[in-house]
Design an enzyme around this catalytic site. Sequence first.
Site, PDB file in Angstrom:
ATOM      1  N   PRO A 212      67.797  62.451  63.594  1.00 39.39           N
ATOM      2  CA  PRO A 212      68.543  62.166  64.814  1.00 39.39           C
ATOM      3  C   PRO A 212      70.038  61.991  64.541  1.00 39.39           C
ATOM      4  CG  PRO A 212      67.397  60.212  64.093  1.00 39.39           C
ATOM      5  CD  PRO A 212      66.961  61.330  63.191  1.00 39.39           C
ATOM      6  N   VAL A 213      70.820  62.415  65.509  1.00 38.19           N
ATOM      7  CA  VAL A 213      72.254  62.163  65.512  1.00 38.19           C
ATOM      8  C   VAL A 213      72.537  61.375  66.785  1.00 38.19           C
ATOM      9  CG1 VAL A 213      74.558  63.177  65.551  1.00 38.19           C
ATOM     10  CG2 VAL A 213      72.717  64.309  64.270  1.00 38.19           C
TER      11      VAL A 213
END
Length: 60
Positions: free
Chosen positions: A2-3
């Site tokens: 995830p970002v």
Amino acid sequence: MPVIHIETFKAADDKKEHLVAEITKLFCNNMNLRPEQVHVVFDEYEPNNWATGGKLWSKM
């Protein structure tokens, strides 16, 4: 991996460090990730570049 993007006014590094640690811990615990898999990006703005309800935050 995830970002996580956080849009906010400019903040002190110690505040961001604490927030990053907590967000990373939450993602690791809830998504079975390792800390190095979690990326956090801050997009920081000056109050004169943000408005709510038709008013700049720099004028509030």
